[in-house]
Design a protein around this motif. Structure first.
Motif, PDB file in Angstrom:
ATOM      1  N   MET A 297      15.732 -68.520  62.447  1.00  0.00           N
ATOM      2  CA  MET A 297      16.671 -69.639  62.412  1.00  0.00           C
ATOM      3  C   MET A 297      17.994 -69.200  63.032  1.00  0.00           C
ATOM      4  N   SER A 298      18.581 -70.060  63.817  1.00  0.00           N
ATOM      5  CA  SER A 298      19.849 -69.814  64.497  1.00  0.00           C
ATOM      6  C   SER A 298      21.017 -69.866  63.528  1.00  0.00           C
ATOM      7  N   PRO A 299      21.960 -68.928  63.651  1.00  0.00           N
ATOM      8  CA  PRO A 299      23.143 -69.030  62.792  1.00  0.00           C
ATOM      9  C   PRO A 299      24.006 -70.201  63.238  1.00  0.00           C
ATOM     10  N   SER A 300      24.812 -70.704  62.323  1.00  0.00           N
ATOM     11  CA  SER A 300      25.728 -71.788  62.677  1.00  0.00           C
ATOM     12  C   SER A 300      27.157 -71.313  62.438  1.00  0.00           C
ATOM     13  N   ILE A 301      28.081 -72.049  63.000  1.00  0.00           N
ATOM     14  CA  ILE A 301      29.499 -71.723  62.874  1.00  0.00           C
ATOM     15  C   ILE A 301      30.125 -72.742  61.932  1.00  0.00           C
ATOM     16  N   ASP A 302      30.776 -72.261  60.878  1.00  0.00           N
ATOM     17  CA  ASP A 302      31.392 -73.178  59.919  1.00  0.00           C
ATOM     18  C   ASP A 302      32.573 -73.897  60.572  1.00  0.00           C
ATOM     19  N   PRO A 303      32.977 -75.062  60.038  1.00  0.00           N
ATOM     20  CA  PRO A 303      34.017 -75.883  60.659  1.00  0.00           C
ATOM     21  C   PRO A 303      35.363 -75.166  60.843  1.00  0.00           C
ATOM     22  N   GLU A 304      35.772 -74.349  59.885  1.00  0.00           N
ATOM     23  CA  GLU A 304      37.056 -73.638  60.004  1.00  0.00           C
ATOM     24  C   GLU A 304      37.009 -72.615  61.137  1.00  0.00           C
ATOM     25  N   THR A 305      35.915 -71.878  61.231  1.00  0.00           N
ATOM     26  CA  THR A 305      35.745 -70.910  62.316  1.00  0.00           C
ATOM     27  C   THR A 305      35.671 -71.632  63.651  1.00  0.00           C
ATOM     28  N   ALA A 306      34.931 -72.737  63.703  1.00  0.00           N
ATOM     29  CA  ALA A 306      34.811 -73.510  64.945  1.00  0.00           C
ATOM     30  C   ALA A 306      36.175 -73.994  65.416  1.00  0.00           C
ATOM     31  N   ALA A 307      37.015 -74.466  64.491  1.00  0.00           N
ATOM     32  CA  ALA A 307      38.348 -74.952  64.861  1.00  0.00           C
ATOM     33  C   ALA A 307      39.200 -73.822  65.446  1.00  0.00           C
ATOM     34  N   ALA A 308      39.128 -72.636  64.843  1.00  0.00           N
ATOM     35  CA  ALA A 308      39.892 -71.489  65.355  1.00  0.00           C
ATOM     36  C   ALA A 308      39.374 -71.094  66.735  1.00  0.00           C
ATOM     37  N   LEU A 309      38.064 -71.042  66.901  1.00  0.00           N
ATOM     38  CA  LEU A 309      37.485 -70.689  68.197  1.00  0.00           C
ATOM     39  C   LEU A 309      37.843 -71.722  69.265  1.00  0.00           C
ATOM     40  N   GLU A 310      37.905 -72.988  68.888  1.00  0.00           N
ATOM     41  CA  GLU A 310      38.296 -74.036  69.842  1.00  0.00           C
ATOM     42  C   GLU A 310      39.728 -73.836  70.309  1.00  0.00           C
ATOM     43  N   ARG A 311      40.630 -73.444  69.397  1.00  0.00           N
ATOM     44  CA  ARG A 311      42.025 -73.182  69.800  1.00  0.00           C
ATOM     45  C   ARG A 311      42.087 -72.012  70.779  1.00  0.00           C
ATOM     46  N   VAL A 312      41.345 -70.956  70.474  1.00  0.00           N
ATOM     47  CA  VAL A 312      41.316 -69.789  71.369  1.00  0.00           C
ATOM     48  C   VAL A 312      40.687 -70.178  72.703  1.00  0.00           C
ATOM     49  N   ARG A 313      39.578 -70.907  72.648  1.00  0.00           N
ATOM     50  CA  ARG A 313      38.921 -71.370  73.877  1.00  0.00           C
ATOM     51  C   ARG A 313      39.887 -72.155  74.757  1.00  0.00           C
ATOM     52  N   ASP A 314      40.627 -73.086  74.138  1.00  0.00           N
ATOM     53  CA  ASP A 314      41.563 -73.911  74.905  1.00  0.00           C
ATOM     54  C   ASP A 314      42.652 -73.068  75.556  1.00  0.00           C
ATOM     55  N   ARG A 315      43.126 -72.044  74.864  1.00  0.00           N
ATOM     56  CA  ARG A 315      44.144 -71.151  75.452  1.00  0.00           C
ATOM     57  C   ARG A 315      43.572 -70.398  76.649  1.00  0.00           C
ATOM     58  N   LEU A 316      42.329 -69.943  76.541  1.00  0.00           N
ATOM     59  CA  LEU A 316      41.713 -69.231  77.662  1.00  0.00           C
ATOM     60  C   LEU A 316      41.423 -70.174  78.826  1.00  0.00           C
ATOM     61  N   ILE A 317      41.027 -71.401  78.528  1.00  0.00           N
ATOM     62  CA  ILE A 317      40.822 -72.391  79.593  1.00  0.00           C
ATOM     63  C   ILE A 317      42.131 -72.599  80.347  1.00  0.00           C
ATOM     64  N   ASP A 318      43.226 -72.809  79.619  1.00  0.00           N
ATOM     65  CA  ASP A 318      44.531 -73.039  80.248  1.00  0.00           C
ATOM     66  C   ASP A 318      44.946 -71.855  81.113  1.00  0.00           C
ATOM     67  N   ARG A 319      44.626 -70.647  80.663  1.00  0.00           N
ATOM     68  CA  ARG A 319      45.077 -69.442  81.362  1.00  0.00           C
ATOM     69  C   ARG A 319      44.190 -69.066  82.549  1.00  0.00           C
ATOM     70  N   TYR A 320      42.881 -69.238  82.434  1.00  0.00           N
ATOM     71  CA  TYR A 320      41.973 -68.686  83.437  1.00  0.00           C
ATOM     72  C   TYR A 320      41.154 -69.700  84.238  1.00  0.00           C
ATOM     73  N   LEU A 321      40.686 -70.771  83.610  1.00  0.00           N
ATOM     74  CA  LEU A 321      39.798 -71.693  84.310  1.00  0.00           C
ATOM     75  C   LEU A 321      40.572 -72.479  85.356  1.00  0.00           C
ATOM     76  N   GLY A 322      40.128 -72.403  86.578  1.00  0.00           N
ATOM     77  CA  GLY A 322      40.818 -73.086  87.675  1.00  0.00           C
ATOM     78  C   GLY A 322      41.857 -72.219  88.349  1.00  0.00           C
ATOM     79  N   THR A 323      42.272 -71.130  87.698  1.00  0.00           N
ATOM     80  CA  THR A 323      43.252 -70.231  88.330  1.00  0.00           C
ATOM     81  C   THR A 323      42.619 -68.904  88.717  1.00  0.00           C
ATOM     82  N   ASP A 324      41.535 -68.523  88.066  1.00  0.00           N
ATOM     83  CA  ASP A 324      40.828 -67.282  88.386  1.00  0.00           C
ATOM     84  C   ASP A 324      39.492 -67.661  89.015  1.00  0.00           C
TER      85      ASP A 324
END
Length: 102
Positions: free
Chosen positions: A1-28
């Motif tokens: 069975m695949s592990p899942s990500i709890d909502p609090e962890t998912a929210a934190a990862l989404e914030r980090v993801r968005d920061r990396l998107i802003d910094r690298y995606l489209g510029t690198d």
């Protein structure tokens, strides 16, 4: 069975993801995408949640200009979240044959 990500962890990862998107995606030109998933080590997926960054070519840190070097982890609040860099090759966006042009 695949592990899942709890909502609090998912929210934190989404914030980090968005920061990396802003910094690298489209510029690198080596970054092909940024998402949320699980870290891979030695070709095996682990249960460790991570921000996953796709790159055209995964290079040793010494071969990447300092301003384009991806972090190994990013802190959000009091937690440090892993950044897993995965070689994807070049990704081309296309339309399905039946999709209407916009």
């Amino acid at each position: 069975m695949s592990p899942s990500i709890d909502p609090e962890t998912a929210a934190a990862l989404e914030r980090v993801r968005d920061r990396l998107i802003d910094r690298y995606l489209g510029t690198d030109p080596n970054v092909t995408g940024v998402g949320i998933g699980f870290r891979t080590r030695g070709g095996e997926r682990t249960d460790e949640p991570a921000v996953v960054v796709g790159v055209v070519e995964k290079l040793p840190a010494g071969h990447v200009p300092r301003g384009r070097l991806l972090p190994r982890a990013v802190r959000d609040g009091g937690t440090e979240w892993a950044v897993d860099v995965v070689q994807t090759g070049r990704i081309l966006l296309t339309r399905s044959p039946g999709a209407a042009a916009r």
